[in-house]
Motif scaffolding. Structure first.
Motif, mmCIF file in Angstrom:
data_model
loop_
_atom_site.group_PDB
_atom_site.id
_atom_site.type_symbol
_atom_site.label_atom_id
_atom_site.label_comp_id
_atom_site.label_asym_id
_atom_site.label_seq_id
_atom_site.Cartn_x
_atom_site.Cartn_y
_atom_site.Cartn_z
ATOM 1 N N LEU A 23 0.830 -1.287 -0.095
ATOM 2 C CA LEU A 23 0.111 -0.024 0.017
ATOM 3 C C LEU A 23 1.209 0.896 0.125
ATOM 4 O O LEU A 23 2.197 1.311 0.466
ATOM 5 N N GLN A 24 0.402 2.973 -0.421
ATOM 6 C CA GLN A 24 1.769 3.735 -0.521
ATOM 7 C C GLN A 24 0.261 4.610 -0.185
ATOM 8 O O GLN A 24 -1.112 4.730 -0.549
ATOM 9 N N VAL A 25 0.717 5.356 0.639
ATOM 10 C CA VAL A 25 0.188 6.484 1.421
ATOM 11 C C VAL A 25 1.174 7.558 0.748
ATOM 12 O O VAL A 25 1.871 7.818 1.605
ATOM 13 N N GLU A 26 0.261 8.754 0.519
ATOM 14 C CA GLU A 26 1.070 9.761 0.278
ATOM 15 C C GLU A 26 0.696 10.441 1.531
ATOM 16 O O GLU A 26 -0.579 10.986 2.377
ATOM 17 N N THR A 27 2.007 11.204 1.232
ATOM 18 C CA THR A 27 1.897 12.301 2.727
ATOM 19 C C THR A 27 1.873 13.657 3.031
ATOM 20 O O THR A 27 2.740 13.900 1.280
ATOM 21 N N PRO A 28 1.418 14.872 2.967
ATOM 22 C CA PRO A 28 0.957 14.617 4.564
ATOM 23 C C PRO A 28 -0.176 13.618 3.834
ATOM 24 O O PRO A 28 -0.783 14.363 3.191
ATOM 25 N N GLY A 29 -0.718 13.016 4.783
ATOM 26 C CA GLY A 29 -1.669 12.449 4.902
ATOM 27 C C GLY A 29 -2.653 11.562 6.025
ATOM 28 O O GLY A 29 -1.982 12.265 7.106
ATOM 29 N N LEU A 30 -4.139 11.590 6.366
ATOM 30 C CA LEU A 30 -4.825 11.159 7.576
ATOM 31 C C LEU A 30 -4.606 10.395 7.877
ATOM 32 O O LEU A 30 -4.738 9.239 7.718
ATOM 33 N N LEU A 31 -3.994 10.026 9.320
ATOM 34 C CA LEU A 31 -4.311 8.910 10.071
ATOM 35 C C LEU A 31 -6.150 8.732 10.936
ATOM 36 O O LEU A 31 -6.223 9.403 11.771
ATOM 37 N N LEU A 32 -6.409 7.727 9.887
ATOM 38 C CA LEU A 32 -8.120 7.604 10.973
ATOM 39 C C LEU A 32 -8.367 7.174 12.644
ATOM 40 O O LEU A 32 -7.798 6.014 12.552
ATOM 41 N N LEU A 33 -9.190 7.883 13.493
ATOM 42 C CA LEU A 33 -8.774 7.256 14.681
ATOM 43 C C LEU A 33 -9.964 5.832 14.560
ATOM 44 O O LEU A 33 -10.458 5.843 13.851
ATOM 45 N N THR A 34 -9.354 5.833 15.601
ATOM 46 C CA THR A 34 -10.392 4.320 15.726
ATOM 47 C C THR A 34 -10.184 3.881 16.483
ATOM 48 O O THR A 34 -9.721 4.001 18.050
ATOM 49 N N ARG A 35 -11.532 2.499 16.892
ATOM 50 C CA ARG A 35 -10.999 2.507 18.024
ATOM 51 C C ARG A 35 -11.256 0.446 18.073
ATOM 52 O O ARG A 35 -11.713 -0.132 17.230
ATOM 53 N N LYS A 36 -10.322 0.036 18.671
ATOM 54 C CA LYS A 36 -9.931 -1.950 18.628
ATOM 55 C C LYS A 36 -9.773 -1.802 16.658
ATOM 56 O O LYS A 36 -10.364 -3.290 16.744
ATOM 57 N N GLY A 37 -9.083 -1.069 15.962
ATOM 58 C CA GLY A 37 -9.121 -1.341 15.016
ATOM 59 C C GLY A 37 -10.207 -0.810 14.432
ATOM 60 O O GLY A 37 -9.583 -0.718 12.722
ATOM 61 N N LEU A 38 -11.013 -0.348 14.685
ATOM 62 C CA LEU A 38 -11.927 -0.002 13.344
ATOM 63 C C LEU A 38 -12.527 1.973 13.271
ATOM 64 O O LEU A 38 -12.928 1.982 14.789
ATOM 65 N N PRO A 39 -12.526 2.408 12.936
ATOM 66 C CA PRO A 39 -12.731 3.834 12.571
ATOM 67 C C PRO A 39 -13.891 3.712 12.891
ATOM 68 O O PRO A 39 -14.952 3.032 12.707
ATOM 69 N N ALA A 40 -14.044 5.215 13.808
ATOM 70 C CA ALA A 40 -15.800 4.931 14.816
ATOM 71 C C ALA A 40 -16.392 5.536 13.032
ATOM 72 O O ALA A 40 -16.304 7.122 13.216
ATOM 73 N N PHE A 41 -17.758 5.156 13.574
ATOM 74 C CA PHE A 41 -18.748 5.531 12.941
ATOM 75 C C PHE A 41 -19.195 5.260 11.879
ATOM 76 O O PHE A 41 -19.408 5.958 11.151
ATOM 77 N N ILE A 42 -17.603 5.334 11.659
ATOM 78 C CA ILE A 42 -17.773 4.607 9.746
ATOM 79 C C ILE A 42 -17.844 3.201 9.373
ATOM 80 O O ILE A 42 -16.986 2.752 9.880
ATOM 81 N N PRO A 43 -18.822 2.720 8.579
ATOM 82 C CA PRO A 43 -18.484 0.631 8.640
ATOM 83 C C PRO A 43 -17.734 0.653 7.631
ATOM 84 O O PRO A 43 -17.253 1.540 6.710
ATOM 85 N N PRO A 44 -16.770 0.618 7.295
ATOM 86 C CA PRO A 44 -16.498 -0.740 6.225
ATOM 87 C C PRO A 44 -16.265 -0.657 5.547
ATOM 88 O O PRO A 44 -15.398 -0.588 4.468
ATOM 89 N N ASP A 45 -17.575 -1.182 4.762
ATOM 90 C CA ASP A 45 -17.452 -1.585 3.617
ATOM 91 C C ASP A 45 -17.088 0.114 2.533
ATOM 92 O O ASP A 45 -17.506 0.792 1.583
ATOM 93 N N LEU A 46 -17.502 1.548 3.931
ATOM 94 C CA LEU A 46 -17.899 2.685 3.329
ATOM 95 C C LEU A 46 -16.469 3.229 3.053
ATOM 96 O O LEU A 46 -16.152 4.851 2.288
ATOM 97 N N LEU A 47 -15.138 3.130 3.525
ATOM 98 C CA LEU A 47 -13.956 3.478 4.237
ATOM 99 C C LEU A 47 -13.326 3.520 2.845
ATOM 100 O O LEU A 47 -12.760 4.948 2.662
#
Length: 268
Positions: A23-47
């Motif tokens: 995986l290539q990540v462009e920087t500057p870039g956002l780190l999604l805040l998670t709770r136990k590895g899953l972003p809060a309030f965002i279903p995995p299929d919408l990421l």
């Protein structure tokens, strides 16, 4: 992990971070805040529909002290597989409510205290790295001793010494087969001298990059800008930088700016 700076302009950097899974990540870039590895309030299929720069997650190892614990994560093959996010980068960061619980500078029981679902628990480098190694993260931040801006000078110096000591211990527990994925933490609260000492000493360690820690703990914006600019002049320009705690709630940024550090928000 490979980081390449493509261009500089007025002290700012644009680059790309090649992670272990391709995986290539462009920087500057956002780190999604998670709770136990899953972003809060965002279903995995919408990421996948988020901004293309949002392809990495920030996860707190201390969320995995009870359930699921490190053994469960390791048996699953790492955090990417456990949460079914193999197309995203995972960055392990001990960004939580830290509190000194050690018995003295030379104590073998030194550790930081974290709030968990079963109360406060003291976590030292050995326990911390047990969870981090189970994650198999793309990057991980060493265990810091962060202190707020109002602590005494003596306590602040001790914070820098402990963070360097814990960095050395964490590095010694990093599996050699994973390669160098550690971001060493630079602390020092509001003391410019201690910030610079922390940066200079951390830069001598074998780390993949740096995490600018201890911000968002009482300093004002003017202090923060001066401290960051001074610290960045002491760090190698070719290595990745991370910062958290200086944006809006829930925001985390993979930090690759130069002099204009005070503008570390999503619009960078």
């Amino acid at each position: 992990m490979e980081f390449a700076v493509r261009t500089w302009s007025a002290g700012a950097r644009l680059g790309s971070l090649q992670l272990a899974a391709g995986l290539q990540v462009e920087t500057p870039g956002l780190l999604l805040l998670t709770r136990k590895g899953l972003p809060a309030f965002i279903p995995p299929d919408l990421l996948q529909n988020l901004h293309p720069d949002a392809r990495a997650c920030q996860v707190t190892p201390l969320h995995f002290l009870e359930s699921p614990n490190a053994t469960t994560v390791a048996k699953a093959g790492g955090l990417h597989k456990l949460v079914s996010l193999t197309g995203f980068g995972m960055v392990a960061v001990a960004r939580d409510s830290l509190m000194d619980e050690s018995n003295g500078e030379g104590s073998s029981k030194m550790g930081a205290s974290f709030e968990t679902s079963s109360g406060r628990r003291v976590v030292g480098p050995a326990k911390y790295m047990e969870v981090v190694n189970a994650f198999k993260p793309d990057l991980w931040v060493s265990l810091p001793d962060e202190v707020p801006s109002w602590v005494a000078e003596k306590r602040n110096r001790l914070s820098v010494d402990r963070t360097l000591q814990w960095l050395d211990q964490c590095l010694s527990l990093q599996p050699a087969e994973y390669g160098n994925r550690c971001l060493g933490v630079v602390v020092g609260s509001t003391s410019l001298d201690e910030r610079i000492r922390s940066a200079e000493q951390t830069a001598t360690r074998n780390v993949a990059g740096f995490s600018l820690g201890g911000f968002g703990l009482g300093e004002d914006a003017a202090q923060r800008a001066v401290q960051m600019e001074a610290v960045l002049t002491k760090l190698p320009k070719e290595k990745v930088r991370h910062v958290s705690g200086i944006g809006l709630p829930g925001m985390r940024v993979l930090f690759t700016k130069g002099n204009r550090t005070q503008n570390c928000v999503l619009q960078m």
